[in-house]
Design an enzyme around this catalytic site. Structure first.
Site, PDB file in Angstrom:
ATOM      1  N   VAL A 113     -12.027   2.401  -4.136  1.00 56.24           N
ATOM      2  CA  VAL A 113     -11.792   1.875  -5.440  1.00 56.24           C
ATOM      3  C   VAL A 113     -12.670   0.594  -5.479  1.00 56.24           C
ATOM      4  O   VAL A 113     -12.563  -0.231  -4.559  1.00 56.24           O
ATOM      5  CB  VAL A 113     -10.288   1.573  -5.132  1.00 56.24           C
ATOM      6  CG1 VAL A 113      -9.590   0.614  -6.608  1.00 56.24           C
ATOM      7  CG2 VAL A 113      -9.329   2.630  -4.985  1.00 56.24           C
ATOM      8  N   HIS A 163      -7.078  -5.861   2.276  1.00 55.71           N
ATOM      9  CA  HIS A 163      -5.968  -5.159   3.006  1.00 55.71           C
ATOM     10  C   HIS A 163      -5.457  -6.370   3.977  1.00 55.71           C
ATOM     11  O   HIS A 163      -6.207  -6.669   5.043  1.00 55.71           O
ATOM     12  CB  HIS A 163      -6.375  -4.049   3.970  1.00 55.71           C
ATOM     13  CG  HIS A 163      -7.016  -2.943   3.063  1.00 55.71           C
ATOM     14  ND1 HIS A 163      -5.922  -1.729   2.869  1.00 55.71           N
ATOM     15  CD2 HIS A 163      -8.084  -2.677   2.530  1.00 55.71           C
ATOM     16  CE1 HIS A 163      -6.935  -0.887   1.896  1.00 55.71           C
ATOM     17  NE2 HIS A 163      -8.129  -1.605   1.897  1.00 55.71           N
ATOM     18  N   HIS A 181     -10.753  -5.826  -3.058  1.00 50.00           N
ATOM     19  CA  HIS A 181      -9.482  -6.017  -2.490  1.00 50.00           C
ATOM     20  C   HIS A 181      -9.277  -6.323  -1.336  1.00 50.00           C
ATOM     21  O   HIS A 181     -10.223  -5.893  -0.491  1.00 50.00           O
ATOM     22  CB  HIS A 181      -8.256  -4.963  -3.026  1.00 50.00           C
ATOM     23  CG  HIS A 181      -9.010  -3.682  -2.581  1.00 50.00           C
ATOM     24  ND1 HIS A 181      -9.986  -2.783  -2.988  1.00 50.00           N
ATOM     25  CD2 HIS A 181      -8.531  -2.738  -1.494  1.00 50.00           C
ATOM     26  CE1 HIS A 181     -10.242  -1.804  -2.440  1.00 50.00           C
ATOM     27  NE2 HIS A 181      -9.364  -1.755  -1.515  1.00 50.00           N
ATOM     28  N   ASP A 240       0.977  -1.249  -0.073  1.00 50.46           N
ATOM     29  CA  ASP A 240      -0.031   0.070  -0.101  1.00 50.46           C
ATOM     30  C   ASP A 240       1.043   1.179  -0.016  1.00 50.46           C
ATOM     31  O   ASP A 240       1.923   1.193   0.789  1.00 50.46           O
ATOM     32  CB  ASP A 240      -0.996  -0.065   1.271  1.00 50.46           C
ATOM     33  CG  ASP A 240      -2.054   0.997   1.184  1.00 50.46           C
ATOM     34  OD1 ASP A 240      -1.640   2.210   0.987  1.00 50.46           O
ATOM     35  OD2 ASP A 240      -3.157   0.419   0.913  1.00 50.46           O
ATOM     36  N   ASN A 268     -12.900  -3.445   2.711  1.00 50.16           N
ATOM     37  CA  ASN A 268     -14.027  -2.233   3.054  1.00 50.16           C
ATOM     38  C   ASN A 268     -15.218  -2.539   1.551  1.00 50.16           C
ATOM     39  O   ASN A 268     -14.864  -2.718   0.514  1.00 50.16           O
ATOM     40  CB  ASN A 268     -13.420  -1.120   2.625  1.00 50.16           C
ATOM     41  CG  ASN A 268     -12.395  -0.614   3.495  1.00 50.16           C
ATOM     42  OD1 ASN A 268     -12.681  -1.157   4.829  1.00 50.16           O
ATOM     43  ND2 ASN A 268     -11.323   0.275   3.077  1.00 50.16           N
TER      44      ASN A 268
END
Length: 119
Positions: A100, A106, A104, A35, A91
């Protein structure tokens, strides 16, 4: 499933190598990279190479095997870069901080910094 006529997401552009990233793992279907604004000592994003799914809920319904691969990749990264202990955050939706809309995860390990996990 989300089929978007919009411009490619930043993740699609990283996958296409249009935007540089520090890639830590890659297969034919998944890519993982650091990130750019880490919230923990280890903060890696794990992203499917398909932009077909905007959220983890869509991915789970549409391709559970790909979701399992994302989670397996997260575990391998945590085993390699941390002590195997990690947080895995998806998220889902604007209200949860997703900015986004290309699913994805994290991968976070170590002490978390103050701030959000928006993406």
């Amino acid at each position: 499933m989300t089929e978007s006529p919009r411009e490619p997401s930043i993740f699609s552009r990283i996958i296409a190598r249009e935007i540089p990233a520090t890639i830590v793992h890659e297969t034919d279907t998944v890519i993982a990279f650091e990130d750019v604004a880490p919230q923990a000592p280890v903060h890696i994003l794990v992203v499917p190479k398909t932009a077909r799914y905007a959220t983890v809920v869509e991915l789970a319904a549409g391709d559970p095997a790909l979701l399992a691969e994302l989670i397996d990749t997260a575990g391998r990264i945590a085993a390699d870069r941390a002590d195997g202990s990690f947080r895995l955050v998806f998220n889902t939706g604007e209200g949860a901080g997703q900015t986004v809309f290309h699913v994805h995860a994290h991968v976070l390990a170590g002490s978390l910094e103050e701030g959000s996990l928006a993406h």
